[in-house]
Design a protein around this motif. Structure first.
Motif, mmCIF file in Angstrom:
data_model
loop_
_atom_site.group_PDB
_atom_site.id
_atom_site.type_symbol
_atom_site.label_atom_id
_atom_site.label_comp_id
_atom_site.label_asym_id
_atom_site.label_seq_id
_atom_site.Cartn_x
_atom_site.Cartn_y
_atom_site.Cartn_z
ATOM 1 N N ILE A 9 48.340 35.526 39.171
ATOM 2 C CA ILE A 9 49.137 35.044 37.921
ATOM 3 C C ILE A 9 49.609 36.139 36.947
ATOM 4 N N LEU A 10 49.407 37.302 37.359
ATOM 5 C CA LEU A 10 49.969 38.471 36.609
ATOM 6 C C LEU A 10 50.903 39.472 37.447
ATOM 7 N N ASP A 11 51.398 38.903 38.589
ATOM 8 C CA ASP A 11 52.160 39.420 39.711
ATOM 9 C C ASP A 11 53.127 40.227 39.002
ATOM 10 N N GLY A 12 52.940 41.685 39.214
ATOM 11 C CA GLY A 12 54.050 42.631 38.776
ATOM 12 C C GLY A 12 54.072 42.907 37.283
ATOM 13 N N LYS A 13 53.435 41.871 36.424
ATOM 14 C CA LYS A 13 53.443 42.482 35.218
ATOM 15 C C LYS A 13 52.927 43.685 34.565
ATOM 16 N N VAL A 14 53.577 44.405 33.836
ATOM 17 C CA VAL A 14 53.033 45.757 33.153
ATOM 18 C C VAL A 14 52.062 45.343 32.066
ATOM 19 N N VAL A 15 50.870 45.766 32.073
ATOM 20 C CA VAL A 15 50.002 45.405 31.212
ATOM 21 C C VAL A 15 49.412 46.547 30.611
ATOM 22 N N LEU A 16 49.110 46.892 29.232
ATOM 23 C CA LEU A 16 48.536 48.167 28.564
ATOM 24 C C LEU A 16 46.910 47.481 27.984
ATOM 25 N N VAL A 17 46.107 48.312 28.353
ATOM 26 C CA VAL A 17 44.687 48.025 28.079
ATOM 27 C C VAL A 17 44.163 49.191 27.249
ATOM 28 N N THR A 18 43.738 48.961 25.940
ATOM 29 C CA THR A 18 43.264 49.862 25.162
ATOM 30 C C THR A 18 41.635 49.889 25.221
ATOM 31 N N GLY A 19 41.187 50.837 25.233
ATOM 32 C CA GLY A 19 39.833 50.816 25.319
ATOM 33 C C GLY A 19 39.217 50.580 26.845
ATOM 34 N N GLY A 20 40.172 51.028 27.571
ATOM 35 C CA GLY A 20 39.897 50.821 29.125
ATOM 36 C C GLY A 20 38.815 51.488 29.638
ATOM 37 N N ALA A 21 38.367 52.644 28.976
ATOM 38 C CA ALA A 21 37.372 53.356 29.709
ATOM 39 C C ALA A 21 35.771 52.756 29.125
ATOM 40 N N GLY A 22 35.867 51.652 28.323
ATOM 41 C CA GLY A 22 34.629 50.896 27.816
ATOM 42 C C GLY A 22 34.149 49.840 28.591
ATOM 43 N N GLY A 23 33.118 49.247 28.254
ATOM 44 C CA GLY A 23 32.655 48.114 28.932
ATOM 45 C C GLY A 23 33.551 47.013 29.173
ATOM 46 N N ILE A 24 33.963 46.255 28.127
ATOM 47 C CA ILE A 24 35.013 45.213 28.479
ATOM 48 C C ILE A 24 36.208 45.505 29.049
ATOM 49 N N GLY A 25 36.719 46.767 28.571
ATOM 50 C CA GLY A 25 38.127 47.318 28.996
ATOM 51 C C GLY A 25 37.993 47.419 30.375
ATOM 52 N N THR A 26 36.953 48.174 31.072
ATOM 53 C CA THR A 26 36.755 48.743 32.420
ATOM 54 C C THR A 26 36.797 47.357 33.200
ATOM 55 N N ALA A 27 36.290 46.452 32.549
ATOM 56 C CA ALA A 27 35.984 45.133 33.824
ATOM 57 C C ALA A 27 37.295 44.369 33.492
ATOM 58 N N ALA A 28 37.828 44.569 32.491
ATOM 59 C CA ALA A 28 39.067 43.728 32.393
ATOM 60 C C ALA A 28 40.277 44.388 33.460
ATOM 61 N N CYS A 29 40.129 45.586 33.078
ATOM 62 C CA CYS A 29 41.147 46.395 34.016
ATOM 63 C C CYS A 29 40.955 45.870 35.571
ATOM 64 N N THR A 30 39.656 45.832 36.144
ATOM 65 C CA THR A 30 39.562 45.187 37.463
ATOM 66 C C THR A 30 40.200 43.931 37.392
ATOM 67 N N VAL A 31 39.778 43.082 36.584
ATOM 68 C CA VAL A 31 40.370 41.498 36.825
ATOM 69 C C VAL A 31 41.994 41.504 36.650
ATOM 70 N N LEU A 32 42.498 42.323 35.810
ATOM 71 C CA LEU A 32 44.032 42.151 35.745
ATOM 72 C C LEU A 32 44.500 42.714 36.689
ATOM 73 N N ALA A 33 44.116 43.832 37.308
ATOM 74 C CA ALA A 33 44.664 44.631 38.573
ATOM 75 C C ALA A 33 44.660 43.642 39.761
ATOM 76 N N GLN A 34 43.216 42.932 39.802
ATOM 77 C CA GLN A 34 43.115 41.796 41.036
ATOM 78 C C GLN A 34 44.190 40.833 40.917
ATOM 79 N N ALA A 35 44.632 40.482 39.504
ATOM 80 C CA ALA A 35 45.608 39.543 39.563
ATOM 81 C C ALA A 35 47.016 39.995 39.524
ATOM 82 N N GLY A 36 47.233 41.059 39.947
ATOM 83 C CA GLY A 36 48.549 41.676 40.367
ATOM 84 C C GLY A 36 49.039 42.294 39.000
#
Ligand SMILES: NC(=O)c1ccc[n+]([C@@H]2O[C@H](COP(=O)([O-])OP(=O)(O)OC[C@H]3O[C@@H](n4cnc5c(N)ncnc54)[C@H](O)[C@@H]3O)[C@@H](O)[C@H]2O)c1
Length: 260
Positions: A9-36
């Motif tokens: 569902i995010l195939d090829g989209k460029v997404v910026l995540v702030t707080g990416g080294a924190g609890g929610i941010g790190t988990a979100a990065c994995t979820v978003l990367a797995q969605a493309g």
């Protein structure tokens, strides 16, 4: 873009995540990367941030780490500029970095403590949106998701600076949705309940706050706290074209806490 249920569902989209080294941010990065998604991960915590980006790349995803201290407007402007120079576009932003309150009643909050929390939890969201929108408009639009909190709608004792900032995040989300909806940029807020992250750990270690935590757990109808990836899943949907007519929403992801 036409919605195609067969594509990630995010195939090829460029997404910026702030707080990416924190609890929610790190988990979100994995979820978003797995969605493309192709990720620009940002945080003030450089070593952790680099490690997270490297780990995602090792798993075959596309991710870079760009450090930024969100208390600086110049740093936020540079972060968006760096994203554009590396990827040439910005399709999504998860404005998620934040800090907790100092756990004192309002009359004991110093002006510098108030300013710091408002700066990181609210002003930085304003500045992120300010620079992200023009970048998104260069390619026809995008989706912004701001992490507010259940405390953007209700209050607890001894957290006035955080409660005020998170109420403000919902306000600026709606205001930005009104400004840019017609141009193709959607802006929504997530209202997590209590999530098992380093922030919760720090609050649990504060004797003046920890008694509240068990009480708040019972308010969650599901009688547990969220796992960080459950917030990331909601962000994923709001960032995707699947949410193409969702704008200006304050979406609770809290096991029913605000409904209780
Ligand atoms: N954990 C919860 O129960 C909960 C509940 C509701 C809302 N939230 C919100 O979720 C978001 C993420 O929180 P979390 O629980 O993952 O916390 P966390 O402390 O684990 O992560 C926050 C991240 O923000 C980064 N950060 C802080 N100040 C920064 C700055 N000046 N510049 C750049 N980055 C900075 C930190 O380095 C950290 O990596 C926050 O906005 C928080 O207010 C958390």
């Amino acid at each position: 873009m036409e919605f195609d249920a067969m594509r990630p569902i995010l195939d090829g989209k460029v997404v910026l995540v702030t707080g990416g080294a924190g609890g929610i941010g790190t988990a979100a990065c994995t979820v978003l990367a797995q969605a493309g998604a192709r990720l620009v991960i940002s945080d003030i915590a450089q070593e952790t941030g680099h490690n997270i980006a490297n780990a995602l790349c090792d798993q075959g995803h596309e991710a870079i780490f760009v450090p930024a201290d969100l208390s600086s407007e110049v740093a936020i402007e540079r972060l968006v500029a760096e994203t554009m120079s590396r990827f040439g576009r910005l399709d999504g932003a998860f404005n998620n970095a934040g800090m907790e309150q100092g756990n004192t009643p309002l009359d004991k909050i110093t002006l510098s403590q108030w300013d710091r929390v408002i700066q990181i939890d609210l002003t930085a969201v304003f500045l992120c949106i300010k620079y992200q929108v023009p970048a998104m408009l260069q390619n026809g639009g995008g989706s912004i998701v701001n992490t507010a909190s259940g405390l953007g709608q209700i209050a607890i004792p001894n957290a006035a600076e955080y409660v005020a900032a998170k109420h403000g995040v919902i306000g600026i989300t709606r205001a930005a949705a009104a400004d840019y909806g017609a141009m193709g940029v959607r802006v929504n807020a997530l209202l997590p309940g209590i999530v098992r992250t380093p922030m919760l750990e720090r609050l649990s270690n504060d004797a003046s706050f920890s008694p509240l935590i068990e009480k708040m757990k019972m308010r969650h109808m599901m009688q547990r706290f969220a796992e960080p990836h459950e917030i990331g899943e909601a962000a994923k949907w709001l960032l995707s074209d699947g949410a193409s007519f969702v704008n200006g929403v304050a979406l609770a992801v809290d096991g029913g806490a605000l409904a209780n």
